[in-house]
Write an enzyme that holds these catalytic residues in place. Structure first.
Site, PDB file in Angstrom:
ATOM      1  N   SER A  61       0.770  -1.286   0.238  1.00  0.00           N
ATOM      2  CA  SER A  61      -0.227  -0.012  -0.001  1.00  0.00           C
ATOM      3  C   SER A  61       0.868   1.238  -0.031  1.00  0.00           C
ATOM      4  O   SER A  61       0.137   2.372  -0.267  1.00  0.00           O
ATOM      5  CB  SER A  61      -0.989   0.032   0.988  1.00  0.00           C
ATOM      6  N   LYS A  73       0.902   4.594   6.832  1.00  0.00           N
ATOM      7  CA  LYS A  73       0.106   5.383   5.772  1.00  0.00           C
ATOM      8  C   LYS A  73       0.737   6.862   5.756  1.00  0.00           C
ATOM      9  O   LYS A  73       1.624   7.220   6.820  1.00  0.00           O
ATOM     10  CB  LYS A  73      -1.243   5.455   6.097  1.00  0.00           C
TER      11      LYS A  73
END
Lengths: 175, 182
Positions: free
Chosen positions: A55, A98
């Site tokens: 990701s 993230k």
């Protein structure tokens, strides 16, 4: 004569036992002390994190090891664009990595690039909006909404490359 | 003669400085060590919490001191009906004290007692539903939704102040705790 020998053996055995017990307790005490100091170092200074998953590509690839510093989180100096390690809102034992797209009060775009109508959302107080760099293959705030700031563990500041890189000891600053 | 005295004074001064420095460093080292041990005790065993606000009346009133143990949270043994201390979802420096009404997967009633139509919601994975015992004066999951489990700090198990109320805490007076069959 025999009784004297027995008593002496018991004395020596008792003393050896006390000495061994004392050494064991001393060892346990030292272990607890230095374990606590190490725990506090990881808690307040920083920790090494092994990342897995696609990701955050191409910034961070699977099996990269990064260093995540804790001071920014404790001093509330996390800013937009920082990469953070946070506890997953859906599994208290998992961590997610993230990038911070918006802080509290910011207006973030919640629609995709292919949508005709753009939708926006304001990040509520005490929350942040997280997205992965690999937008096509990342489950982030676009699916589960803003994440409470208190779930953030630390800010990734260094990458220590590993594995198949041609220069295994290459260290990156300023991700 | 004079030079010898000067040199001796410098030697004695230097030694006193080194000795003072050594003692200071030793003191700082001990403080750091025992500070870390104390921090880990509060982190993994339990901590004392002074509560303020009316949202948990009559179970906990303002200025009560309670003991919140950490083991249940680390071992994932928080259950429905437990009173927990959690970090506020809206302010990372504030803590909230509420009762766990539902765990992940439970169906909680989100409508008030005076509403005609009852509405329900399922608690998502990794979250809990928190409500104060004083339903009329409590901002909780009914307004801000389910709270991630990872925000829970500990489970309140004892009330320590005021002295005439020392002991375990009462069950929920609201009757809204979800009963689990397993």
């Amino acid at each position: 004569m025999k009784r004297c020998n027995d008593v002496c053996c018991v004395c020596v055995g008792g003393e050896m036992f006390r000495s061994a017990l004392g050494k064991t307790l001393g060892f346990v005490g030292y272990t607890i002390q230095y374990g606590c100091v190490a725990h506090c170092a990881f808690e307040y200074i920083g920790e090494f994190v092994a990342c897995s998953g696609p990701s955050m590509e191409p910034t961070i690839t699977s099996h990269d090891v990064v260093f995540s510093e804790r001071l920014s989180r404790h001093l509330c100096r996390i800013e937009n664009g920082d990469i953070v390690i946070a506890k997953s809102p859906f599994d208290p034992h998992m961590n997610i990595c993230k990038r911070v797209i918006g802080l509290e009060g910011d207006k973030v775009c919640t629609s995709g690039p292919s949508d005709v109508f753009k939708t926006h959302q304001y990040v509520p107080k005490g929350h942040v909006w997280l997205e992965g760099d690999n937008l096509r293959n990342s489950t982030d705030s676009r699916s589960y909404g803003p994440v409470p700031y208190a779930l953030i563990r630390g800010r990734v500041c260094l990458k220590v490359r590993r594995g198949t890189s041609p220069d295994p000891s290459h260290i990156h600053f300023n991700l």
